[in-house]
Enzyme design. Structure first.
Site, mmCIF file in Angstrom:
data_model
loop_
_atom_site.group_PDB
_atom_site.id
_atom_site.type_symbol
_atom_site.label_atom_id
_atom_site.label_comp_id
_atom_site.label_asym_id
_atom_site.label_seq_id
_atom_site.Cartn_x
_atom_site.Cartn_y
_atom_site.Cartn_z
ATOM 1 N N ILE A 14 0.827 -1.198 0.000
ATOM 2 C CA ILE A 14 0.000 0.000 0.000
ATOM 3 C C ILE A 14 0.867 1.256 0.000
ATOM 4 O O ILE A 14 0.626 2.193 -0.764
ATOM 5 C CB ILE A 14 -0.980 -0.013 1.189
ATOM 6 C CG1 ILE A 14 -2.029 -1.118 0.994
ATOM 7 C CG2 ILE A 14 -1.656 1.348 1.352
ATOM 8 C CD1 ILE A 14 -2.990 -1.284 2.160
ATOM 9 N N GLY A 15 1.907 1.277 0.829
ATOM 10 C CA GLY A 15 2.802 2.429 0.859
ATOM 11 C C GLY A 15 3.488 2.671 -0.466
ATOM 12 O O GLY A 15 3.673 3.818 -0.900
ATOM 13 N N SER A 135 -8.075 -0.380 9.290
ATOM 14 C CA SER A 135 -8.537 -1.665 8.764
ATOM 15 C C SER A 135 -10.014 -1.835 9.068
ATOM 16 O O SER A 135 -10.530 -1.281 10.057
ATOM 17 C CB SER A 135 -7.752 -2.805 9.417
ATOM 18 O OG SER A 135 -8.355 -4.062 9.170
ATOM 19 N N TYR A 148 -4.567 -6.789 17.138
ATOM 20 C CA TYR A 148 -4.503 -6.023 15.887
ATOM 21 C C TYR A 148 -5.776 -5.203 15.714
ATOM 22 O O TYR A 148 -5.730 -4.011 15.383
ATOM 23 C CB TYR A 148 -4.317 -6.986 14.719
ATOM 24 C CG TYR A 148 -4.288 -6.336 13.359
ATOM 25 C CD1 TYR A 148 -3.161 -5.661 12.909
ATOM 26 C CD2 TYR A 148 -5.406 -6.391 12.517
ATOM 27 C CE1 TYR A 148 -3.139 -5.060 11.652
ATOM 28 C CE2 TYR A 148 -5.388 -5.798 11.265
ATOM 29 C CZ TYR A 148 -4.250 -5.138 10.836
ATOM 30 O OH TYR A 148 -4.238 -4.545 9.595
#
Length: 238
Positions: A14-15, A135, A148
């Protein structure tokens, strides 16, 4: 002069996509990565020299690592995008203290400290943008991904609260919550699990990193000038 954007976690899928997308939009970019130097070098080769503001290796899993990173980067950025992070999957009672600390530092304390580092400049110029990649599990929670889900949920609360605090200074703060994205993080899934998962998504497929990058680009752009404190769900309807 074009805007400067600091991208945290630039070597992840994604980065990487965010960096390429923003360069195409004319941003000058500074990159943070943890270990994937080869990927950063490949990315650097695609960035025009005038738009590349450097790449910095930094371990954001400890307070000391975050502090060391802040000592070597400028405070003067018009935008910051937090793409970094890692997944821990398993029974919650099996997590070690060290594993909990790593998730906390990467997903929460690093965004806190880096945001605090850049905010004085943004407040001074009465403009700025901060976007965090959280997320769907930060909204919904997930079995076997309890810690998470917890830190991803905290990222959303951080964005909502900070957006209210800095809006009078012309700074916008938003968050993207991807669903299932075709990245290495999901390589642990078997083909059968992957097919089952995609079958649950109304659009019938996983998302692509470029689609997340496009959402982030929108939140950084003038097209979203009246959007702040927003949770942008990019999840195929899941």
């Amino acid at each position: 002069m074009s805007k400067r954007c600091l991208i945290i976690g630039a070597s992840g899928e994604i980065g990487y996509s965010v960096t390429r997308t923003l360069v195409e939009k004319g941003y000058r970019v500074g990159l943070q990565y943890y270990s994937n130097l080869r990927r950063i070098e490949k990315l650097e080769n695609q960035i025009p020299a005038g738009q590349f503001l450097g790449a910095h290796q930094a371990d954001l899993t400890t307070t000391e690592g975050i502090q060391a990173f802040l000592q070597i980067i400028s405070k003067e950025w018009e935008a910051v995008v937090f793409c970094g992070g890692h997944l821990w999957k398993g029974l919650f009672q099996d997590m070690t203290d060290a594993e909990m600390d790593e998730l906390y530092h990467v997903h929460l304390k690093a965004p806190w400290m880096i945001s605090r580092h850049v905010l004085p400049f943004m407040i001074h110029i009465k403009a700025g943008n901060i976007v965090t990649v959280s997320s769907i599990f930060g909204e919904e929670g997930a079995s076997m991904e309890v810690a998470y889900s917890s830190v991803k949920g905290a990222q959303i609360s951080f964005v909502k609260a900070l957006s209210k605090e800095v809006a009078p200074s012309g700074i916008r703060v938003n968050v993207v919550t991807p669903g299932v994205v075709a990245t290495k993080m999901n390589n642990m899934l078997s083909p059968e699990e992957w097919n089952t998962l995609e079958g649950e998504i109304p659009l019938g497929r996983a998302g692509q990193p470029d689609e997340i990058a496009d959402a982030i680009s929108y939140l950084l752009s003038d097209q979203s000038s009246y959007v702040t404190g927003h949770v942008l769900r990019v999840n195929g309807g899941w």
